[in-house]
Design a protein around this motif. Sequence first.
Motif, mmCIF file in Angstrom:
data_model
loop_
_atom_site.group_PDB
_atom_site.id
_atom_site.type_symbol
_atom_site.label_atom_id
_atom_site.label_comp_id
_atom_site.label_asym_id
_atom_site.label_seq_id
_atom_site.Cartn_x
_atom_site.Cartn_y
_atom_site.Cartn_z
ATOM 1 N N ALA A 15 0.837 -1.206 0.000
ATOM 2 C CA ALA A 15 0.000 0.000 0.000
ATOM 3 C C ALA A 15 0.873 1.257 0.000
ATOM 4 O O ALA A 15 0.578 2.220 -0.727
ATOM 5 C CB ALA A 15 -0.930 -0.001 1.210
ATOM 6 N N GLU A 16 1.949 1.258 0.782
ATOM 7 C CA GLU A 16 2.850 2.425 0.817
ATOM 8 C C GLU A 16 3.538 2.618 -0.531
ATOM 9 O O GLU A 16 3.659 3.738 -1.025
ATOM 10 C CB GLU A 16 3.905 2.249 1.918
ATOM 11 N N PHE A 17 3.984 1.493 -1.137
ATOM 12 C CA PHE A 17 4.614 1.593 -2.453
ATOM 13 C C PHE A 17 3.639 2.193 -3.465
ATOM 14 O O PHE A 17 3.993 3.116 -4.214
ATOM 15 C CB PHE A 17 5.103 0.224 -2.948
ATOM 16 N N LEU A 18 2.408 1.671 -3.488
ATOM 17 C CA LEU A 18 1.427 2.168 -4.462
ATOM 18 C C LEU A 18 1.093 3.633 -4.214
ATOM 19 O O LEU A 18 0.939 4.402 -5.170
ATOM 20 C CB LEU A 18 0.166 1.309 -4.441
ATOM 21 N N ARG A 19 0.999 4.031 -2.973
ATOM 22 C CA ARG A 19 0.722 5.442 -2.653
ATOM 23 C C ARG A 19 1.839 6.331 -3.209
ATOM 24 O O ARG A 19 1.583 7.350 -3.860
ATOM 25 C CB ARG A 19 0.586 5.598 -1.136
ATOM 26 N N GLN A 20 3.081 5.922 -2.976
ATOM 27 C CA GLN A 20 4.226 6.697 -3.470
ATOM 28 C C GLN A 20 4.271 6.687 -5.007
ATOM 29 O O GLN A 20 4.472 7.725 -5.636
ATOM 30 C CB GLN A 20 5.513 6.094 -2.897
ATOM 31 N N ALA A 21 4.048 5.514 -5.608
ATOM 32 C CA ALA A 21 4.073 5.406 -7.066
ATOM 33 C C ALA A 21 2.987 6.275 -7.697
ATOM 34 O O ALA A 21 3.245 7.013 -8.659
ATOM 35 C CB ALA A 21 3.882 3.944 -7.484
ATOM 36 N N LYS A 22 1.785 6.230 -7.152
ATOM 37 C CA LYS A 22 0.671 7.005 -7.712
ATOM 38 C C LYS A 22 0.897 8.505 -7.549
ATOM 39 O O LYS A 22 0.509 9.290 -8.419
ATOM 40 C CB LYS A 22 -0.648 6.566 -7.074
ATOM 41 N N SER A 23 1.550 8.902 -6.485
ATOM 42 C CA SER A 23 1.891 10.313 -6.301
ATOM 43 C C SER A 23 2.862 10.765 -7.392
ATOM 44 O O SER A 23 2.696 11.834 -7.982
ATOM 45 C CB SER A 23 2.498 10.518 -4.913
ATOM 46 N N LEU A 24 3.861 9.924 -7.682
ATOM 47 C CA LEU A 24 4.819 10.259 -8.749
ATOM 48 C C LEU A 24 4.122 10.290 -10.107
ATOM 49 O O LEU A 24 4.359 11.193 -10.913
ATOM 50 C CB LEU A 24 5.967 9.245 -8.764
ATOM 51 N N ILE A 25 3.255 9.320 -10.371
ATOM 52 C CA ILE A 25 2.538 9.273 -11.655
ATOM 53 C C ILE A 25 1.670 10.521 -11.812
ATOM 54 O O ILE A 25 1.664 11.147 -12.876
ATOM 55 C CB ILE A 25 1.682 7.984 -11.750
ATOM 56 N N SER A 26 0.972 10.899 -10.748
ATOM 57 C CA SER A 26 0.105 12.090 -10.795
ATOM 58 C C SER A 26 0.877 13.351 -11.137
ATOM 59 O O SER A 26 0.342 14.261 -11.766
ATOM 60 C CB SER A 26 -0.601 12.289 -9.452
ATOM 61 N N SER A 27 2.140 13.400 -10.731
ATOM 62 C CA SER A 27 2.942 14.597 -11.014
ATOM 63 C C SER A 27 3.799 14.423 -12.272
ATOM 64 O O SER A 27 4.690 15.227 -12.532
ATOM 65 C CB SER A 27 3.800 14.968 -9.805
ATOM 66 N N GLY A 28 3.527 13.364 -13.054
ATOM 67 C CA GLY A 28 4.221 13.184 -14.328
ATOM 68 C C GLY A 28 5.632 12.647 -14.196
ATOM 69 O O GLY A 28 6.397 12.671 -15.156
ATOM 70 N N ARG A 29 6.001 12.132 -13.039
ATOM 71 C CA ARG A 29 7.355 11.609 -12.805
ATOM 72 C C ARG A 29 7.370 10.115 -13.143
ATOM 73 O O ARG A 29 7.384 9.268 -12.263
ATOM 74 C CB ARG A 29 7.787 11.841 -11.352
ATOM 75 N N THR A 30 7.305 9.816 -14.463
ATOM 76 C CA THR A 30 7.186 8.436 -14.921
ATOM 77 C C THR A 30 8.229 8.123 -15.988
ATOM 78 O O THR A 30 8.731 9.019 -16.680
ATOM 79 C CB THR A 30 5.792 8.184 -15.519
ATOM 80 N N TYR A 31 8.506 6.840 -16.109
ATOM 81 C CA TYR A 31 9.419 6.368 -17.152
ATOM 82 C C TYR A 31 9.032 4.942 -17.517
ATOM 83 O O TYR A 31 8.782 4.128 -16.632
ATOM 84 C CB TYR A 31 10.872 6.408 -16.666
ATOM 85 N N PHE A 32 8.953 4.658 -18.811
ATOM 86 C CA PHE A 32 8.687 3.313 -19.307
ATOM 87 C C PHE A 32 10.009 2.734 -19.791
ATOM 88 O O PHE A 32 10.621 3.282 -20.696
ATOM 89 C CB PHE A 32 7.704 3.370 -20.488
ATOM 90 N N SER A 33 10.448 1.642 -19.184
ATOM 91 C CA SER A 33 11.708 1.012 -19.601
ATOM 92 C C SER A 33 11.606 0.483 -21.023
ATOM 93 O O SER A 33 10.575 -0.060 -21.415
ATOM 94 C CB SER A 33 12.050 -0.162 -18.684
ATOM 95 N N LYS A 34 12.683 0.638 -21.768
ATOM 96 C CA LYS A 34 12.754 0.055 -23.105
ATOM 97 C C LYS A 34 13.064 -1.422 -22.935
ATOM 98 O O LYS A 34 13.928 -1.795 -22.163
ATOM 99 C CB LYS A 34 13.858 0.736 -23.914
ATOM 100 N N ARG A 35 12.326 -2.252 -23.648
ATOM 101 C CA ARG A 35 12.531 -3.695 -23.568
ATOM 102 C C ARG A 35 13.148 -4.194 -24.858
ATOM 103 O O ARG A 35 12.765 -3.758 -25.944
ATOM 104 C CB ARG A 35 11.189 -4.413 -23.355
ATOM 105 N N ASN A 36 14.079 -5.118 -24.743
ATOM 106 C CA ASN A 36 14.661 -5.733 -25.935
ATOM 107 C C ASN A 36 14.009 -7.076 -26.238
ATOM 108 O O ASN A 36 14.163 -7.593 -27.335
ATOM 109 C CB ASN A 36 16.169 -5.928 -25.753
#
Length: 107
Positions: free
Chosen positions: A4-25
């Motif tokens: 729950a703490e991880f998701l709260r922190q992750a969703k806060s970052l996503i809401s503020s646009g602090r996201t990155y999608f890893s490139k997959r090979n």
Amino acid sequence: MTTAEFLRQAKSLISSGRTYFSKRNDYDTIQALFDLGIEDRRGAWREIMKLKPTDQYKPPELDRRGSKELIWFFKKEINGQIAYIKLTIDQNLCICISFHPEGYTKK
């Protein structure tokens, strides 16, 4: 940290646009999203925002790339299919390491 703490922190970052999608090979991320009925990465982040602690399917593991961060594993039904989602938080970004349908292999 609890899920729950991880998701709260992750969703806060996503809401503020602090996201990155890893490139997959090993597979085409955009094709994997299309296969789940998701049009683009924004749609994937919308689905990630809906994750609940009960969507976690195994305990977090240390990042094998050596970042010392935990990798969190989620499984969620999207458009009638099971999707696997791996997330981490590193350098104040929510990073999506993988997002693909169940049983997805390199195409």
